[in-house]
Design a protein around this motif. Structure first.
Motif, PDB file in Angstrom:
ATOM      1  N   ASP A 341       0.843  -1.189   0.000  1.00 25.83           N
ATOM      2  CA  ASP A 341       0.000   0.000   0.000  1.00 25.83           C
ATOM      3  C   ASP A 341       0.882   1.243   0.000  1.00 25.83           C
ATOM      4  O   ASP A 341       2.110   1.166  -0.042  1.00 25.83           O
ATOM      5  N   LYS A 342       0.272   2.416   0.029  1.00 19.30           N
ATOM      6  CA  LYS A 342       1.010   3.672  -0.093  1.00 19.30           C
ATOM      7  C   LYS A 342       1.976   3.884   1.067  1.00 19.30           C
ATOM      8  O   LYS A 342       2.954   4.622   0.957  1.00 19.30           O
ATOM      9  N   LYS A 343       1.722   3.274   2.203  1.00 18.82           N
ATOM     10  CA  LYS A 343       2.588   3.448   3.371  1.00 18.82           C
ATOM     11  C   LYS A 343       3.709   2.407   3.407  1.00 18.82           C
ATOM     12  O   LYS A 343       4.496   2.380   4.330  1.00 18.82           O
ATOM     13  N   GLY A 344       3.747   1.541   2.419  1.00 19.49           N
ATOM     14  CA  GLY A 344       4.818   0.556   2.353  1.00 19.49           C
ATOM     15  C   GLY A 344       4.469  -0.770   2.981  1.00 19.49           C
ATOM     16  O   GLY A 344       5.256  -1.709   2.932  1.00 19.49           O
ATOM     17  N   GLY A 345       3.301  -0.876   3.588  1.00 24.57           N
ATOM     18  CA  GLY A 345       2.887  -2.145   4.171  1.00 24.57           C
ATOM     19  C   GLY A 345       2.270  -3.047   3.131  1.00 24.57           C
ATOM     20  O   GLY A 345       1.976  -2.634   2.016  1.00 24.57           O
ATOM     21  N   ALA A 346       2.086  -4.305   3.483  1.00 22.03           N
ATOM     22  CA  ALA A 346       1.464  -5.252   2.565  1.00 22.03           C
ATOM     23  C   ALA A 346       0.020  -4.840   2.326  1.00 22.03           C
ATOM     24  O   ALA A 346      -0.729  -4.574   3.266  1.00 22.03           O
ATOM     25  N   ALA A 347      -0.353  -4.775   1.048  1.00 19.81           N
ATOM     26  CA  ALA A 347      -1.713  -4.369   0.703  1.00 19.81           C
ATOM     27  C   ALA A 347      -2.688  -5.490   1.039  1.00 19.81           C
ATOM     28  O   ALA A 347      -2.428  -6.651   0.770  1.00 19.81           O
ATOM     29  N   SER A 348      -3.802  -5.128   1.651  1.00 19.39           N
ATOM     30  CA  SER A 348      -4.800  -6.139   1.990  1.00 19.39           C
ATOM     31  C   SER A 348      -5.648  -6.435   0.763  1.00 19.39           C
ATOM     32  O   SER A 348      -5.965  -5.546  -0.019  1.00 19.39           O
ATOM     33  N   SER A 349      -5.981  -7.705   0.592  1.00 16.38           N
ATOM     34  CA  SER A 349      -6.792  -8.102  -0.567  1.00 16.38           C
ATOM     35  C   SER A 349      -8.248  -7.760  -0.302  1.00 16.38           C
ATOM     36  O   SER A 349      -8.750  -7.932   0.826  1.00 16.38           O
ATOM     37  N   PRO A 350      -8.985  -7.290  -1.334  1.00 11.37           N
ATOM     38  CA  PRO A 350     -10.412  -7.036  -1.152  1.00 11.37           C
ATOM     39  C   PRO A 350     -11.225  -8.323  -1.096  1.00 11.37           C
ATOM     40  O   PRO A 350     -12.424  -8.290  -0.841  1.00 11.37           O
ATOM     41  N   VAL A 351     -10.553  -9.452  -1.334  1.00  9.26           N
ATOM     42  CA  VAL A 351     -11.241 -10.750  -1.332  1.00  9.26           C
ATOM     43  C   VAL A 351     -11.097 -11.385   0.050  1.00  9.26           C
ATOM     44  O   VAL A 351      -9.985 -11.604   0.548  1.00  9.26           O
ATOM     45  N   SER A 352     -12.208 -11.685   0.681  1.00  8.96           N
ATOM     46  CA  SER A 352     -12.197 -12.281   2.020  1.00  8.96           C
ATOM     47  C   SER A 352     -12.127 -13.811   1.926  1.00  8.96           C
ATOM     48  O   SER A 352     -12.374 -14.399   0.876  1.00  8.96           O
ATOM     49  N   LYS A 353     -11.781 -14.439   3.051  1.00  6.45           N
ATOM     50  CA  LYS A 353     -11.771 -15.909   3.105  1.00  6.45           C
ATOM     51  C   LYS A 353     -13.163 -16.471   2.843  1.00  6.45           C
ATOM     52  O   LYS A 353     -13.310 -17.515   2.210  1.00  6.45           O
ATOM     53  N   GLU A 354     -14.166 -15.761   3.340  1.00 12.98           N
ATOM     54  CA  GLU A 354     -15.545 -16.213   3.116  1.00 12.98           C
ATOM     55  C   GLU A 354     -15.869 -16.225   1.618  1.00 12.98           C
ATOM     56  O   GLU A 354     -16.500 -17.161   1.113  1.00 12.98           O
ATOM     57  N   GLN A 355     -15.426 -15.196   0.913  1.00 15.84           N
ATOM     58  CA  GLN A 355     -15.692 -15.148  -0.527  1.00 15.84           C
ATOM     59  C   GLN A 355     -14.909 -16.215  -1.274  1.00 15.84           C
ATOM     60  O   GLN A 355     -15.401 -16.793  -2.246  1.00 15.84           O
ATOM     61  N   LEU A 356     -13.695 -16.505  -0.817  1.00 15.74           N
ATOM     62  CA  LEU A 356     -12.938 -17.608  -1.415  1.00 15.74           C
ATOM     63  C   LEU A 356     -13.654 -18.936  -1.202  1.00 15.74           C
ATOM     64  O   LEU A 356     -13.690 -19.795  -2.096  1.00 15.74           O
ATOM     65  N   ASN A 357     -14.242 -19.110  -0.029  1.00 12.74           N
ATOM     66  CA  ASN A 357     -14.990 -20.337   0.250  1.00 12.74           C
ATOM     67  C   ASN A 357     -16.244 -20.435  -0.617  1.00 12.74           C
ATOM     68  O   ASN A 357     -16.615 -21.528  -1.071  1.00 12.74           O
ATOM     69  N   ILE A 358     -16.895 -19.301  -0.849  1.00 11.60           N
ATOM     70  CA  ILE A 358     -18.064 -19.302  -1.735  1.00 11.60           C
ATOM     71  C   ILE A 358     -17.639 -19.702  -3.150  1.00 11.60           C
ATOM     72  O   ILE A 358     -18.286 -20.525  -3.811  1.00 11.60           O
ATOM     73  N   ALA A 359     -16.529 -19.115  -3.597  1.00 13.67           N
ATOM     74  CA  ALA A 359     -16.028 -19.443  -4.934  1.00 13.67           C
ATOM     75  C   ALA A 359     -15.713 -20.930  -5.046  1.00 13.67           C
ATOM     76  O   ALA A 359     -16.014 -21.568  -6.070  1.00 13.67           O
ATOM     77  N   LYS A 360     -15.142 -21.508  -3.984  1.00 12.32           N
ATOM     78  CA  LYS A 360     -14.827 -22.928  -4.019  1.00 12.32           C
ATOM     79  C   LYS A 360     -16.095 -23.771  -4.088  1.00 12.32           C
ATOM     80  O   LYS A 360     -16.119 -24.823  -4.733  1.00 12.32           O
ATOM     81  N   SER A 361     -17.161 -23.298  -3.457  1.00  8.13           N
ATOM     82  CA  SER A 361     -18.425 -24.057  -3.491  1.00  8.13           C
ATOM     83  C   SER A 361     -19.052 -24.052  -4.884  1.00  8.13           C
ATOM     84  O   SER A 361     -19.938 -24.855  -5.161  1.00  8.13           O
ATOM     85  N   TRP A 362     -18.591 -23.155  -5.745  1.00  4.16           N
ATOM     86  CA  TRP A 362     -19.102 -23.105  -7.119  1.00  4.16           C
ATOM     87  C   TRP A 362     -18.399 -24.106  -8.030  1.00  4.16           C
ATOM     88  O   TRP A 362     -18.784 -24.262  -9.191  1.00  4.16           O
TER      89      TRP A 362
END
Length: 510
Positions: A341-362
């Motif tokens: 991110d702009k401050k030099g830290g690791a950018a957080s993904s807009p994709v949550s674990k819950e959404q990844l789990n939903i995608a896997k259920s598809w």
């Protein structure tokens, strides 16, 4: 059609008066129309003229365009000639990736792959757009193989990605690179197809522009460019790997002379492809002592006065194993880094674990464990676990247009299913979505990306639309209408229906 005088003189001297006169007549005739069925979505059963949807089969339907027994392209298991040209733009099965409109002669590539590729491989289709040979190779390659389809021109690489997405196989990477870029991947591919840019003599009757652009000077430019392309990618082929060289032209400068050059320059072993006599394929047209060669090599010419198709040339080679091979590329993870991110830290993904789990259920249970789900920005993609390291290596030196299957995109709190998931029948879990079968007219409305109305019984939320029980794409049903999720750039732009519509399956246009 008026052919260039230099072309006439050269080709007459090459073939002789009688053969040239037959060719000249054929070039003036209407070209045959041929298609290739997608064996991942449709099946022919019991040798009958019927096609059955493979996944979620409920009904079968009669072909309207050809007779299975008499119209098959002899050198292609899924290729067929049509009695007449279909209204492809207005055929939902075409947009669903059930078949590809491909020139019949070029389907001969299948014979090389079937005869010389017996196990999983990594294959590069170097000059791949718009995707005819790539979709064909993907259907023929053994399961467990990875296909990399490349196109150097950016807008054509997008068309290539579209056609491969519709074809629906998950183990595909599309790249947008110059051939020289692949030098960073030494000994990487088991098979390379180089359907090189050429003077296009074999396409004269299909493409008037090819006639206008033809000249002896262009032939000279082409054969030299073709050799540069082979030189650029030779080191990326593994020792013992297969090189397929093809053109859509007749002249021996771009064909036989380049084939013999590959043999002599790289010590490549010419490969014989078994063919049937009644296919009427023509062999080597050069004298045995041409280009310093002591004998002819196995090459395969398609001439439109002898075979039912356009002009095409192919030669296949095996790369020697000399003992001095270039080291295989190592799959290092050192060059990859997380976005910050702009401050030099690791950018957080807009994709949550819950959404990844939903995608896997598809994804269906049969194949889901073979694929890694990863977030790329707001998108979630599935890619083969087996080739994860190879993808990482390619990302370090190539421009990746698409890799694997895009499952969905995060917008706010919603995960929206991607059209690519609907096209990939081997990964899609149909039970994860409500499904609505739609009529022909509804299908055309959907493909124009217009709003459609579903029955009042249809549930709210994301719904998978099918036409003849084959997935066509997603909508979001909000009750009074369904928001159309078909890709904007792929839509049918024509606002009218032709009076006479011919589509693959017999149908009353309801």
């Amino acid at each position: 059609m008026e052919l260039p005088a230099s072309f006439i003189d050269y080709t007459r001297a090459l073939l002789g008066d009688e053969e040239y006169d037959k060719l000249a007549v054929a070039i003036q005739q209407e070209p045959p129309v041929s298609i290739r069925l997608n064996n991942g979505k449709l099946k022919i059963e019991n040798g009958k003229c019927r096609i059955v949807p493979q996944a979620g089969c409920i009904t079968d339907f009669q072909l309207s365009a050809f007779n299975f027994e008499f119209n098959q392209v002899p050198w292609s298991s899924e290729g067929f000639y049509l009695d007449e040209r279909l209204t492809f733009t207005f055929d939902p099965l075409f947009h669903a990736g059930c078949y590809y409109v491909q020139e019949a002669s070029s389907m001969f590539v299948e014979q090389v792959l079937r005869q010389y590729v017996t196990g999983p491989v990594k294959m590069l289709d170097l000059c791949a757009a718009p995707g005819g040979k790539s979709t064909h190779a993907r259907s023929v390659l053994p399961e467990g193989s990875l296909l990399v389809a490349n196109e150097v021109i950016r807008n054509r690489s997008q068309i290539l990605a579209e056609n491969l997405t519709k074809w629906g196989h998950p183990d595909v990477v599309v790249t947008n690179n110059d051939p020289a870029d692949f030098a960073a991947l030494p000994s990487f591919f088991d098979v390379i197809l180089t359907d090189v840019p050429c003077s296009g003599e074999g396409m004269f009757r299909k493409d008037p522009v090819a006639v206008e652009e033809w000249s002896p000077e262009n032939v000279e430019i082409c054969w030299q460019r073709q050799r540069r392309i082979i030189g650029d990618i030779w080191d990326t082929l593994k020792p013992g790997g297969i090189l397929i060289y093809s053109t859509c032209t007749f002249n021996t400068k771009e064909d036989e002379e380049n084939a013999r050059w590959i043999q002599q320059e790289y010590g490549a072993e010419p490969l014989t492809v078994q063919v049937q006599e009644n296919w009427n394929i023509t062999g080597d047209l050069l004298p045995d002592n041409c280009e310093g060669s002591k004998s002819s090599i196995p090459v395969y010419h398609f001439f439109p006065h002898k075979t039912k198709g356009e002009g095409f040339f192919l030669a296949a080679f095996r790369k020697p194993e000399t003992g001095d091979e270039i080291p295989v590329v190592s799959f290092s993870k050192e060059k990859t880094s997380k976005k910050k991110d702009k401050k030099g830290g690791a950018a957080s993904s807009p994709v949550s674990k819950e959404q990844l789990n939903i995608a896997k259920s598809w994804l269906n249970d049969e194949n889901s464990d073979k694929y890694i789900l990863s977030a790329e920005g707001t998108s979630i993609r599935a890619f083969s676990k087996h080739y994860a390291d190879e993808l990482m290596a390619m990302k370090q030196c190539l421009k990746i247009v698409s890799a694997g299957v895009e499952i969905g995109e995060v917008k706010g709190k919603d995960l929206i299913p991607d059209h690519a998931l609907a096209m990939c029948s081997s990964l899609l879990c149909r039970e994860a979505f409500a499904t609505e079968e739609i009529s022909y007219k509804q299908a055309i409305t959907y493909l124009r990306k217009e709003a459609i109305t579903l029955p009042v019984t249809a549930p709210r939320g994301y719904v998978l639309l099918t036409y003849r029980h084959i997935p066509l794409g997603f909508v979001k049903n909000i009750g009074n209408r369904a928001n159309n999720l078909y890709p904007q750039e792929w839509r049918i732009r024509s606002g009218y229906l032709p009076e006479n519509i011919r589509i693959l399956a017999e149908s009353t246009v309801d």
